[in-house]
Design a protein around this motif. Structure first.
Motif, PDB file in Angstrom:
ATOM      1  N   GLU A   1      43.948  45.701  40.788  1.00 24.31           N
ATOM      2  CA  GLU A   1      43.311  45.796  39.471  1.00 24.31           C
ATOM      3  C   GLU A   1      44.083  44.945  38.470  1.00 24.31           C
ATOM      4  O   GLU A   1      45.262  45.162  38.218  1.00 24.31           O
ATOM      5  CB  GLU A   1      43.262  47.253  39.001  1.00 24.31           C
ATOM      6  CG  GLU A   1      42.896  47.375  37.537  1.00 24.31           C
ATOM      7  CD  GLU A   1      41.736  48.317  37.285  1.00 24.31           C
ATOM      8  OE1 GLU A   1      41.382  49.080  38.189  1.00 24.31           O
ATOM      9  OE2 GLU A   1      41.177  48.254  36.176  1.00 24.31           O
TER      10      GLU A   1
ATOM     11  N   ASP B   1      32.506  50.018  41.833  1.00 24.20           N
ATOM     12  CA  ASP B   1      32.411  50.936  42.973  1.00 24.20           C
ATOM     13  C   ASP B   1      31.100  51.712  42.922  1.00 24.20           C
ATOM     14  O   ASP B   1      30.445  51.914  43.946  1.00 24.20           O
ATOM     15  CB  ASP B   1      33.589  51.924  42.957  1.00 24.20           C
ATOM     16  CG  ASP B   1      34.892  51.255  43.399  1.00 24.20           C
ATOM     17  OD1 ASP B   1      34.805  50.118  43.918  1.00 24.20           O
ATOM     18  OD2 ASP B   1      35.960  51.850  43.211  1.00 24.20           O
TER      19      ASP B   1
ATOM     20  N   ARG C   1      41.215  37.809  45.063  1.00 22.75           N
ATOM     21  CA  ARG C   1      41.797  38.706  44.058  1.00 22.75           C
ATOM     22  C   ARG C   1      43.229  39.084  44.441  1.00 22.75           C
ATOM     23  O   ARG C   1      44.128  39.105  43.595  1.00 22.75           O
ATOM     24  CB  ARG C   1      40.929  39.968  43.923  1.00 22.75           C
ATOM     25  CG  ARG C   1      39.536  39.689  43.377  1.00 22.75           C
ATOM     26  CD  ARG C   1      38.798  40.980  43.029  1.00 22.75           C
ATOM     27  NE  ARG C   1      38.533  41.826  44.178  1.00 22.75           N
ATOM     28  CZ  ARG C   1      37.476  41.676  44.986  1.00 22.75           C
ATOM     29  NH1 ARG C   1      36.604  40.716  44.783  1.00 22.75           N
ATOM     30  NH2 ARG C   1      37.305  42.499  46.007  1.00 22.75           N
TER      31      ARG C   1
ATOM     32  N   ARG D   1      36.734  48.925  35.095  1.00 24.02           N
ATOM     33  CA  ARG D   1      35.894  47.935  35.765  1.00 24.02           C
ATOM     34  C   ARG D   1      35.666  48.292  37.232  1.00 24.02           C
ATOM     35  O   ARG D   1      34.569  48.204  37.754  1.00 24.02           O
ATOM     36  CB  ARG D   1      36.559  46.558  35.662  1.00 24.02           C
ATOM     37  CG  ARG D   1      35.805  45.416  36.315  1.00 24.02           C
ATOM     38  CD  ARG D   1      34.660  44.965  35.471  1.00 24.02           C
ATOM     39  NE  ARG D   1      35.077  44.708  34.097  1.00 24.02           N
ATOM     40  CZ  ARG D   1      35.253  43.476  33.590  1.00 24.02           C
ATOM     41  NH1 ARG D   1      35.038  42.416  34.319  1.00 24.02           N
ATOM     42  NH2 ARG D   1      35.612  43.320  32.326  1.00 24.02           N
ATOM     43  N   GLU D   2      36.760  48.706  37.888  1.00 23.79           N
ATOM     44  CA  GLU D   2      36.658  49.019  39.317  1.00 23.79           C
ATOM     45  C   GLU D   2      35.688  50.168  39.563  1.00 23.79           C
ATOM     46  O   GLU D   2      34.908  50.135  40.504  1.00 23.79           O
ATOM     47  CB  GLU D   2      38.019  49.453  39.842  1.00 23.79           C
ATOM     48  CG  GLU D   2      39.134  48.541  39.462  1.00 23.79           C
ATOM     49  CD  GLU D   2      39.618  47.742  40.621  1.00 23.79           C
ATOM     50  OE1 GLU D   2      40.025  48.363  41.610  1.00 23.79           O
ATOM     51  OE2 GLU D   2      39.570  46.503  40.552  1.00 23.79           O
ATOM     52  N   GLU D   3      35.795  51.152  38.674  1.00 27.86           N
ATOM     53  CA  GLU D   3      34.936  52.325  38.832  1.00 27.86           C
ATOM     54  C   GLU D   3      33.469  51.922  38.701  1.00 27.86           C
ATOM     55  O   GLU D   3      32.614  52.373  39.466  1.00 27.86           O
ATOM     56  CB  GLU D   3      35.318  53.355  37.766  1.00 27.86           C
ATOM     57  CG  GLU D   3      34.585  54.668  37.909  1.00 27.86           C
ATOM     58  CD  GLU D   3      34.914  55.647  36.772  1.00 27.86           C
ATOM     59  OE1 GLU D   3      35.976  55.491  36.135  1.00 27.86           O
ATOM     60  OE2 GLU D   3      34.082  56.541  36.528  1.00 27.86           O
TER      61      GLU D   3
ATOM     62  N   SER E   1      43.573  49.691  44.511  1.00 28.18           N
ATOM     63  CA  SER E   1      43.864  49.734  43.079  1.00 28.18           C
ATOM     64  C   SER E   1      45.004  48.780  42.724  1.00 28.18           C
ATOM     65  O   SER E   1      45.175  48.405  41.580  1.00 28.18           O
ATOM     66  CB  SER E   1      44.206  51.159  42.662  1.00 28.18           C
ATOM     67  OG  SER E   1      45.393  51.562  43.324  1.00 28.18           O
TER      68      SER E   1
ATOM     69  N   HIS F   1      31.695  40.930  47.191  1.00 30.14           N
ATOM     70  CA  HIS F   1      32.887  41.624  46.696  1.00 30.14           C
ATOM     71  C   HIS F   1      33.956  41.699  47.781  1.00 30.14           C
ATOM     72  O   HIS F   1      35.125  41.407  47.555  1.00 30.14           O
ATOM     73  CB  HIS F   1      32.496  43.023  46.229  1.00 30.14           C
ATOM     74  CG  HIS F   1      33.577  43.726  45.478  1.00 30.14           C
ATOM     75  ND1 HIS F   1      33.968  43.332  44.225  1.00 30.14           N
ATOM     76  CD2 HIS F   1      34.378  44.787  45.813  1.00 30.14           C
ATOM     77  CE1 HIS F   1      34.964  44.115  43.804  1.00 30.14           C
ATOM     78  NE2 HIS F   1      35.216  45.002  44.753  1.00 30.14           N
TER      79      HIS F   1
END
Lengths: 342, 96
Positions: free
Chosen positions: B6, A115, A313, A110-112, B3, A306
């Motif tokens: 995550e 990004d 988050r 998801r992060e990729e 990270s 974000h």
């Protein structure tokens, strides 16, 4: 899922020469037999890459697509319209999340994906780089933009990749409300005061051509089309779907009492379809390159949202770490994926 | 985003109404089980699609390998006598 992919690579390395050909033949046979490919099946790298590209762009479009309409939530003309618009924008967020999950089954995190969106390395649909200038634009987006999206998406429910097809089934069910609320909104304006009617017509005039561009470049200029169709990711060509959309819209516009801004639209008896004018592909290319009216604004707002959400988050992750018993804690990256069992 | 933030992946199972089993609806990211449940409600039951939700960490799912699908499921392949249609019963015999 990433670990599973690594597994498969390791297994592939152990295989005797010629094993890849066997796997590829099994894959081709499954596609030819109209079976679905599932996450842990062997698939050609190019198939995987093509799906990630398309699903990521699709997911990003849903998320960016929240912006043009969200602009109008606080200015909706009635509580009824406001509740509808909020539900629709919330659906778009949901659709983005279904699609990100489906893309993740291919081993891309998801992060990729986020990004790459934020860095401008993956695209979203150009349509969302046009501004929503009046309330009638909310109607035109529902009718035309969501209408074009549905025309594109219904065949994707039969896409050869299982998780994508399943996400599309869910999305298409929900999309139908989006289109109908837009149509009803335009109909209300069209039957309203002369000024309201003019507002509706103006919105249709501005959204018609960009909606036709949503189907992508003409077939002979489309980079991915032929291969995607061979893999049964796509079931119909860009031009075929565009024609279908025009044929659907012409009578709908008549029922609305509005006109489509194309003097060349006329019924072609011989073809049994409508002829229509030439699309300005130069405009399409410009918007694609980042020179549309709102490209910077859309991406800027996405990045800002974000970044400004980072503390939420972080706080949620810190809370989870503090309160989750170690036995229940899941590792940070998924080693397996339940999709594989579905 | 670093990270370290995550969130893990969860599989979501929804019971659409009483009397039916939970079925797989999809997956989502959430920091913990509680948030996974809430996110699942917002994501998969916006139109009253469910009366009960399970969330399971995706990493906890053990799956059979697609590579061994033939050998793994093969034992059932040659046992048609496990199905009632395998047996010939004379016409007119009832309740069988």
């Amino acid at each position: 899922m990433a670990a599973v992919t690594a597994d498969q690579t390791a297994q592939a390395a152990d295989r005797p020469q010629g094993a890849d050909e066997v796997l590829e033949a099994a894959f081709d046979a499954a596609v030819a037999a109209d079976e679905r490919i599932e996450p842990r099946d062997w698939m050609p790298d190019a198939y995987r890459a093509s799906l990630v590209r398309q699903m990521a762009q699709h997911a990003h479009s849903e998320i960016i697509g929240m912006q043009p309409e969200a602009n109008w939530i606080s200015r909706a003309p009635s509580l009824r319209r406001k509740a509808i618009l909020m539900a629709k924008v919330q659906d778009e967020a949901g659709h983005g999340l279904y699609l990100y999950s489906a893309a993740e089954t291919l081993g891309t995190g998801r992060e990729e994906l986020l990004d790459k969106l934020h860095a401008g390395r993956q695209r979203y649909s150009s349509i969302f780089n046009y501004p929503t200038l009046t309330w009638a634009d909310v109607g035109a987006i529902g009718w035309l933009v969501d209408g074009a999206a549905i025309t594109n998406q219904v065949p994707l429910c039969r896409c050869s990749y299982g998780p994508y097809a399943r996400a599309m089934v869910r999305i298409c069910k929900e999309e139908s409300f989006h289109q109908r609320q837009g149509y009803e909104l335009l109909l209300t304006l069209s039957r309203g005061t002369p000024a309201q009617r003019e507002m509706a017509q103006d919105a249709v005039n501005r959204w018609w051509w960009p909606s036709l561009m949503m189907f992508g470049p003409p077939d002979d200029a489309s980079a991915h089309s032929a291969q995607s169709m061979a893999w049964k990711i796509k079931r119909h060509s860009n031009d075929e779907l565009r024609q279908r959309f025009v044929d659907i819209c012409v009578p709908q516009a008549e029922a609305l009492g509005l006109t489509l801004p194309d003097p060349d639209i006329r019924w072609n008896e011989e073809r049994g379809q409508h002829d229509f004018g030439t699309i300005d592909w130069k405009e399409f290319q410009e918007v694609l390159k980042g020179n549309g009216p709102c490209n910077e604004q859309r991406l800027g707002q996405r990045r800002r949202a974000h970044e400004e959400g980072a503390w939420v988050r972080d706080a949620a992750a810190a809370y989870a770490e503090k309160h989750t018993a170690p036995a229940h804690a899941a590792p940070r990256t998924a080693a397996g994926n339940g999709e594989a069992t579905a | 985003m670093s990270s370290s933030t995550e969130w893990p992946l969860w599989e979501v199972f929804v019971r659409s109404r009483r009397g039916l089993s939970h079925t797989h609806a999809g997956s989502l990211h959430a920091p913990d089980a509680e948030m996974a449940l809430r996110n699942a409600r917002d994501l998969y039951t916006r139109r009253s699609e469910g009366v009960s939700i399970w969330v399971v960490p995706s990493a906890q799912v053990t799956a059979s390998s697609p590579d061994e699908k033939d050998s793994f499921f093969e034992p059932a392949g040659d046992k048609p006598y496990r199905h009632p249609t395998f047996y010939e019963i004379p016409e007119g015999v009832k309740h069988l």
